[in-house]
Design an enzyme around this catalytic site. Structure first.
Site, PDB file in Angstrom:
ATOM      1  N   ASP A 161       0.794  -1.224   0.000  1.00  0.00           N
ATOM      2  CA  ASP A 161       0.000   0.000   0.000  1.00  0.00           C
ATOM      3  C   ASP A 161       0.832   1.282   0.000  1.00  0.00           C
ATOM      4  O   ASP A 161       0.281   2.379   0.103  1.00  0.00           O
ATOM      5  CB  ASP A 161      -0.930   0.013   1.211  1.00  0.00           C
ATOM      6  CG  ASP A 161      -0.184  -0.088   2.534  1.00  0.00           C
ATOM      7  OD1 ASP A 161       0.997  -0.473   2.523  1.00  0.00           O
ATOM      8  OD2 ASP A 161      -0.803   0.211   3.578  1.00  0.00           O
ATOM      9  N   GLU A 196      19.615  12.011 -30.112  1.00  0.00           N
ATOM     10  CA  GLU A 196      20.556  11.413 -31.062  1.00  0.00           C
ATOM     11  C   GLU A 196      19.916  11.334 -32.455  1.00  0.00           C
ATOM     12  O   GLU A 196      19.280  10.347 -32.782  1.00  0.00           O
ATOM     13  CB  GLU A 196      20.976  10.037 -30.563  1.00  0.00           C
ATOM     14  CG  GLU A 196      21.613  10.053 -29.176  1.00  0.00           C
ATOM     15  CD  GLU A 196      22.090   8.696 -28.705  1.00  0.00           C
ATOM     16  OE1 GLU A 196      22.312   7.788 -29.544  1.00  0.00           O
ATOM     17  OE2 GLU A 196      22.243   8.521 -27.490  1.00  0.00           O
ATOM     18  N   TYR A 197      20.096  12.371 -33.317  1.00  0.00           N
ATOM     19  CA  TYR A 197      20.899  13.588 -33.123  1.00  0.00           C
ATOM     20  C   TYR A 197      20.146  14.742 -33.772  1.00  0.00           C
ATOM     21  O   TYR A 197      19.470  14.526 -34.790  1.00  0.00           O
ATOM     22  CB  TYR A 197      22.282  13.466 -33.788  1.00  0.00           C
ATOM     23  CG  TYR A 197      23.104  12.369 -33.167  1.00  0.00           C
ATOM     24  CD1 TYR A 197      23.815  12.591 -31.994  1.00  0.00           C
ATOM     25  CD2 TYR A 197      23.150  11.121 -33.754  1.00  0.00           C
ATOM     26  CE1 TYR A 197      24.579  11.579 -31.421  1.00  0.00           C
ATOM     27  CE2 TYR A 197      23.901  10.111 -33.177  1.00  0.00           C
ATOM     28  CZ  TYR A 197      24.608  10.343 -32.006  1.00  0.00           C
ATOM     29  OH  TYR A 197      25.330   9.343 -31.434  1.00  0.00           O
ATOM     30  N   MET A 221      29.594  12.084 -26.045  1.00  0.00           N
ATOM     31  CA  MET A 221      29.661  10.626 -25.974  1.00  0.00           C
ATOM     32  C   MET A 221      30.905  10.108 -26.698  1.00  0.00           C
ATOM     33  O   MET A 221      30.841   9.591 -27.814  1.00  0.00           O
ATOM     34  CB  MET A 221      28.363  10.029 -26.520  1.00  0.00           C
ATOM     35  CG  MET A 221      27.166  10.366 -25.663  1.00  0.00           C
ATOM     36  SD  MET A 221      25.591   9.722 -26.289  1.00  0.00           S
ATOM     37  CE  MET A 221      25.221  10.926 -27.574  1.00  0.00           C
ATOM     38  N   THR A 222      32.036  10.233 -26.021  1.00  0.00           N
ATOM     39  CA  THR A 222      33.333   9.902 -26.608  1.00  0.00           C
ATOM     40  C   THR A 222      33.637   8.413 -26.482  1.00  0.00           C
ATOM     41  O   THR A 222      34.633   7.999 -25.877  1.00  0.00           O
ATOM     42  CB  THR A 222      34.433  10.758 -25.964  1.00  0.00           C
ATOM     43  OG1 THR A 222      34.285  10.731 -24.539  1.00  0.00           O
ATOM     44  CG2 THR A 222      34.359  12.189 -26.448  1.00  0.00           C
ATOM     45  N   TYR A 223      32.750   7.616 -27.055  1.00  0.00           N
ATOM     46  CA  TYR A 223      32.892   6.164 -27.150  1.00  0.00           C
ATOM     47  C   TYR A 223      32.073   5.726 -28.356  1.00  0.00           C
ATOM     48  O   TYR A 223      31.403   6.562 -28.998  1.00  0.00           O
ATOM     49  CB  TYR A 223      32.427   5.463 -25.864  1.00  0.00           C
ATOM     50  CG  TYR A 223      31.227   6.078 -25.189  1.00  0.00           C
ATOM     51  CD1 TYR A 223      29.941   5.896 -25.698  1.00  0.00           C
ATOM     52  CD2 TYR A 223      31.364   6.857 -24.033  1.00  0.00           C
ATOM     53  CE1 TYR A 223      28.836   6.464 -25.095  1.00  0.00           C
ATOM     54  CE2 TYR A 223      30.260   7.426 -23.427  1.00  0.00           C
ATOM     55  CZ  TYR A 223      28.994   7.229 -23.956  1.00  0.00           C
ATOM     56  OH  TYR A 223      27.903   7.802 -23.350  1.00  0.00           O
TER      57      TYR A 223
END
Length: 416
Positions: free
Chosen positions: A124, A194-195, A260-262
């Protein structure tokens, strides 16, 4: 997303590390902040130096096959290392911010063994799920701030419609984030579009303005006491995705960006060449010039975005190929290597034992085991990236995502 922000007193070890960051150059950021009155910067946490933000993404769907919960953040020691959590993802649909998975977010009942504080949910109680567990985590770490991230790779399609009426979109986001059922959970909003305007030459060039207009509306709606951030592309090539949107124009409205450096390279190129997915800098034989972290940061800083508003991105996972005979980068492959949840990608916590690093290149690691070839960051390469982060005067570090780390938080502790 909010109650008044409380000062965060970080562990002594983290404080000493932050002071080292100042010595290495992060302290050059002191005084940097928002460029307009409506984009007031977040007050620094008590004991934290400029450049010390540690932002980790926590996935809503982790409650299912990954069985990763807010309690894991606490038991791994990550709760004491994090300054901010990005809760991923809320949806963007019908021009509005929308709930992603209501069951995972607010309804799932947690047992005492699963709960952050060891107290089971009751049938509850008004709020259960991830949101309630994150509230419990915040009680253990009063300075920890949580942002609700909207969009992502799967749910970014709705941003184009949202951008047609950014004021209405921003209002919907505020209403959702500050819903009375969970009004104390969140401290801001993170946008992962994106993007923007990435449809090529056919786009109307006025579309470059869509992103700053959206971020301006969010800042106006949320005001100076809430955090407004955005994950953005790392594509710094001429005419690439950074050039497709006015990120510099929107910088005045955000507290910081997460470039986003991957995922620069991966087994979507099934036959290779093999290449590290998160190189810090260039190297001889890199498959595409400019696909590396330092190029991204240089491009964004060159546009006039303050260093203090840029965080360094790290992936807590690897990307890999199979059918590889060459140990060093640049070999051919036959397809993606097998992964636990998706081929071509695997968590660091798995790779560190199943395919240990055999070499380094461009400030990151790679591994050859059998016919598989993987690249990923290790505590040692993260240390290299932290030196770079400090030298560049960046505002901190963010990573995707918490469940990829070891049970004792090996990677996040390397960040701190």
């Amino acid at each position: 997303m909010h109650v008044p922000h409380l000062p965060r007193v970080r562990p002594v070890r983290a404080l000493l590390s932050a002071l080292c960051s100042v010595a290495l150059g992060a302290g050059l950021l002191a005084g940097a902040g928002a460029t307009t009155a409506t984009a007031a910067p977040e007050a620094p946490a008590a004991g934290a130096a400029a450049g010390s933000k540690v932002v980790g993404y926590f996935t809503e769907w982790g409650t299912y096959d990954r069985e990763y919960h807010a309690k894991n953040i606490e038991t791994s020691g990550s709760g004491a290392e994090l300054t901010h959590i990005n809760y991923a993802f809320g949806n963007v649909t019908g021009g509005k911010c929308a709930m992603g998975d209501a069951y995972a977010a607010t309804d799932r009942a947690y047992t005492a063994a699963e709960s952050v504080d060891g107290v089971a949910d009751t049938w509850d109680q008004p709020l259960r799920g991830n949101f309630n567990q994150l509230l419990k985590l915040k009680k253990k770490h009063p300075g920890l701030k949580i942002l609700w991230s909207f969009g992502g790779w799967t749910w970014s399609g709705g941003f184009a419609e949202a951008a047609r009426n950014p004021v209405a979109f921003a209002r919907s986001c505020h209403d959702l984030v500050e819903n009375s059922k969970w009004a104390d959970v969140f401290d801001g909003i993170d946008i992962d579009w994106e993007y923007p305007n990435a449809c090529g030459p056919s786009c109307d060039t006025s579309g470059r303005d869509a992103f700053p207009e959206l971020m301006s509306a969010l800042r106006a709606e949320f005001g100076p006491d809430y955090l407004v951030t955005a994950a953005i592309t790392a594509d710094a090539t001429p005419g690439g995705k950074i050039d497709a949107a006015d990120y510099a124009g929107a910088a005045q409205y955000v507290d910081w960006y997460n470039p986003m450096t991957y995922d620069f390279f991966g087994a979507w190129d099934a036959t290779g060449p093999t290449a590290p997915h998160s190189p810090l800098n260039s190297y001889s034989g890199i498959p595409k010039a400019g696909y590396h972290t330092s190029a991204t940061i240089a491009k964004l800083k060159g546009l006039g975005i303050p260093s203090s508003k840029l965080l360094l991105g790290i992936g807590f996972y690897g990307r890999g190929w199979t059918g590889v005979t060459q140990s060093t980068p640049g070999g051919t492959a036959t397809g993606p290597a097998k992964g636990t949840y998706e081929n071509g990608i695997e968590d660091y916590k798995v790779l560190k034992s199943t395919c240990p690093a055999t070499g380094t290149v461009a400030g990151t690691a790679y591994a050859k085991c059998g016919s598989d070839w993987w690249s990923y960051d290790t505590p040692q390469t993260i240390a290299t990236k932290m030196t770079y982060k400090n030298q560049q005067g960046l505002g901190g570090t963010f990573f995707w995502e918490l469940s990829g780390d070891t049970a004792d938080g090996e990677l996040i502790k390397a960040i701190d």
